[in-house]
Write a protein that holds these residues in place. Structure first.
Motif, short mmCIF file in Angstrom:
data_model
loop_
_atom_site.label_atom_id
_atom_site.label_comp_id
_atom_site.label_asym_id
_atom_site.label_seq_id
_atom_site.Cartn_x
_atom_site.Cartn_y
_atom_site.Cartn_z
N THR A 199 0.67 -1.16 -0.15
CA THR A 199 -0.02 -0.16 0.11
C THR A 199 0.99 1.41 0.01
O THR A 199 0.73 2.25 -0.60
CB THR A 199 -0.93 0.15 1.70
N TYR A 203 1.26 5.11 -1.95
CA TYR A 203 1.48 6.67 -0.77
C TYR A 203 2.15 7.70 -1.74
O TYR A 203 3.28 8.77 -2.25
CB TYR A 203 1.02 6.84 0.17
N TYR A 206 2.57 8.41 -5.28
CA TYR A 206 2.17 10.03 -5.67
C TYR A 206 2.65 11.08 -5.52
O TYR A 206 3.06 11.97 -6.11
CB TYR A 206 0.58 9.72 -4.71
N ASP A 207 2.96 11.35 -4.23
CA ASP A 207 4.04 13.07 -4.00
C ASP A 207 5.46 12.75 -4.71
O ASP A 207 5.45 14.04 -5.31
CB ASP A 207 4.68 12.70 -2.47
N THR A 248 -0.56 16.68 2.77
CA THR A 248 -1.05 15.22 2.47
C THR A 248 -0.74 13.99 3.46
O THR A 248 -1.27 13.11 3.37
CB THR A 248 -0.67 14.86 1.19
N THR A 249 0.58 14.44 3.14
CA THR A 249 1.65 13.27 4.35
C THR A 249 0.78 13.46 6.05
O THR A 249 0.62 11.82 6.63
CB THR A 249 2.92 13.52 4.21
N ALA A 252 -2.17 11.76 5.98
CA ALA A 252 -3.10 9.98 5.71
C ALA A 252 -1.55 9.93 6.82
O ALA A 252 -2.39 8.75 8.06
CB ALA A 252 -1.67 9.90 4.57
N LEU A 253 -1.23 10.24 7.54
CA LEU A 253 -0.35 9.50 9.02
C LEU A 253 -1.65 9.89 9.85
O LEU A 253 -1.24 9.02 11.16
CB LEU A 253 0.41 10.54 9.57
N VAL A 256 -3.62 6.90 10.24
CA VAL A 256 -2.81 5.29 10.75
C VAL A 256 -1.84 5.26 12.59
O VAL A 256 -1.45 4.02 12.62
CB VAL A 256 -1.69 5.42 9.43
N SER A 276 -0.74 -1.04 11.13
CA SER A 276 -0.62 0.22 11.07
C SER A 276 1.27 0.60 11.06
O SER A 276 1.59 1.83 10.81
CB SER A 276 -1.25 0.51 12.56
N LEU A 279 2.23 1.37 6.99
CA LEU A 279 1.62 1.77 6.83
C LEU A 279 2.20 3.31 7.85
O LEU A 279 3.05 4.28 6.65
CB LEU A 279 0.35 1.64 6.82
N LEU A 283 4.34 5.93 5.29
CA LEU A 283 4.18 7.00 5.08
C LEU A 283 5.58 8.15 5.24
O LEU A 283 5.85 8.95 4.19
CB LEU A 283 2.66 7.36 4.77
#
Length: 368
Positions: A199, A203, A206-207, A248-249, A252-253, A256, A276, A279, A283
């Motif tokens: 996963t 991410y 994307y960045d 964004t980070t 998302a964090l 998680v 987790s 992830l 991330l």
């Protein structure tokens, strides 16, 4: 507007910025140090593979007053192997014992019933073979290889091969760090961990693609100007998307982190820890690599091109004559050299001399 929004707008317009590309060797050194630490942790301690990969037995007790530490001692004494004990609900326990066969599992179940003081029928036993875990691992490796190949092909077509190489290096960097931290922390590797690792690749990519897209747009017709080198425009691309990447980070964090520290740490939900942690680490590593590794690496590769070397010489020669870059330029096209032929159009504010701000074609004398 908030301070962060104001900062992001100023970064995007190029009014302020940080020299990420210029200090790239510092980031390279930090990444190499972290990667070496991760590899050493993986070599020395190894991964704590779950029962799904090694095979063994799982015993579930719905209600008992025995603590986790005491149950772990009982299980290890009965099986002769290391055991992993996790809480289930309020009074339940889940006991995993790896690498034991069915006859041994039956003996362990009887001994656990006696040690824990519960009827044997209240202990649910399940035998797990290692073949299922091997299938999961093989499918994961196949998926990872296919993903990497598709990513390289897509980036090479949509952008160029140098960006594809940089993105691939960043992805390998993220996976290595995540796996190394798993080895150092000692968390169990389960199919959930594998899912988490796959996963984080999306991410991280994307960045990286966001910065690459900005860089591609800003470097159109770059050789038709003499104000900025490729590395300087790459640095502006990072600064222009910096706040967006951070937002964004962080967003998302947060969930998680809730799974990892609250669900896994406070509630003791082991399965949440498995996915987790991968992830969370992935991330964070992905956000770091997209800013500090991928784009600076692209700049390094591009600066080796003859035309970029020639551009750098022209830029430095022009600056040596006393001409410096303007303090404020367009975020969409960070240069406007009107002395050069076919200069790109400028979008956004620009400081102009007073004589040029007047309407063209108007006579300078008095109007009759």
């Amino acid at each position: 507007m908030s301070k962060l929004g104001t900062l992001g707008a100023r970064l995007h317009r190029g009014e302020i910025g940080y020299d990420f590309v210029g200090k790239r060797f510092i980031w390279y050194g930090i990444s190499i140090l972290i990667t070496i630490t991760a590899i050493l942790g993986l070599s020395v301690r190894g991964l704590n593979m779950g029962i799904e990969f090694e095979g063994g037995a799982v015993f579930t007790i719905d209600k008992t007053s025995v603590s986790v530490s005491q149950a772990e001692k009982y299980a290890e004494a009965a099986a002769g192997h290391d055991a992993i004990v996790q809480t289930l609900g309020k009074d339940g326990l889940r006991i995993q014992v790896a690498t034991i066969d069915t006859p041994t599992a039956d003996k362990v179940r009887k001994q656990l019933a006696a040690d824990l003081g519960v009827p044997e029928k209240d202990i649910t036993g399940e035998q797990v073979g290692p073949s299922w875990g091997d299938q999961v691992a093989n499918k994961a490796w196949q998926g990872l290889v296919i993903f990497m190949i598709l990513v390289v092909i897509y980036l090479a077509i949509a952008f160029e091969w140098r960006m594809a190489v940089a993105a691939l290096v960043a992805l390998i960097h993220d996976i290595t760090i995540t796996v190394g931290i798993y080895a150092l922390v000692g968390f169990e590797v389960t199919p959930g961990t594998v899912i988490g690792l796959l996963t984080i690749l999306g991410y991280s990519l994307y960045d990286t693609v966001v910065v690459f897209d900005s860089l591609k747009e800003q470097t159109k017709d770059i050789t038709k100007q003499t104000r900025y080198t490729y590395s300087e425009i790459a640095d502006r691309s990072i600064n222009g998307t910096l706040v967006r990447s951070i937002n964004t980070t962080v967003v998302a964090l947060l969930p998680v982190a809730g799974l990892l520290f609250i669900g896994g740490g406070v509630l003791g939900a082991g399965m949440l820890n498995d996915i987790s942690l991968s992830l969370f680490v992935g991330l964070a590593a992905g956000a770091y690599s997209s800013i500090f590794i991928a784009t600076p690496l692209v700049a390094d590769l591009k600066e080796r091109e003859p035309q970029m070397k020639a551009l750098k010489k022209r830029v430095l020669a022009k600056r040596a004559q006393g001409e410096s870059p303007v303090s404020q330029v367009s975020a969409e096209r960070p240069y406007d050299d009107e002395d050069d032929e076919a200069a790109p159009a400028v979008v956004g504010p620009r400081n102009q001399p007073a004589s040029r701000s007047r309407g063209r074609g108007r006579p300078s004398g008095k109007r009759r």
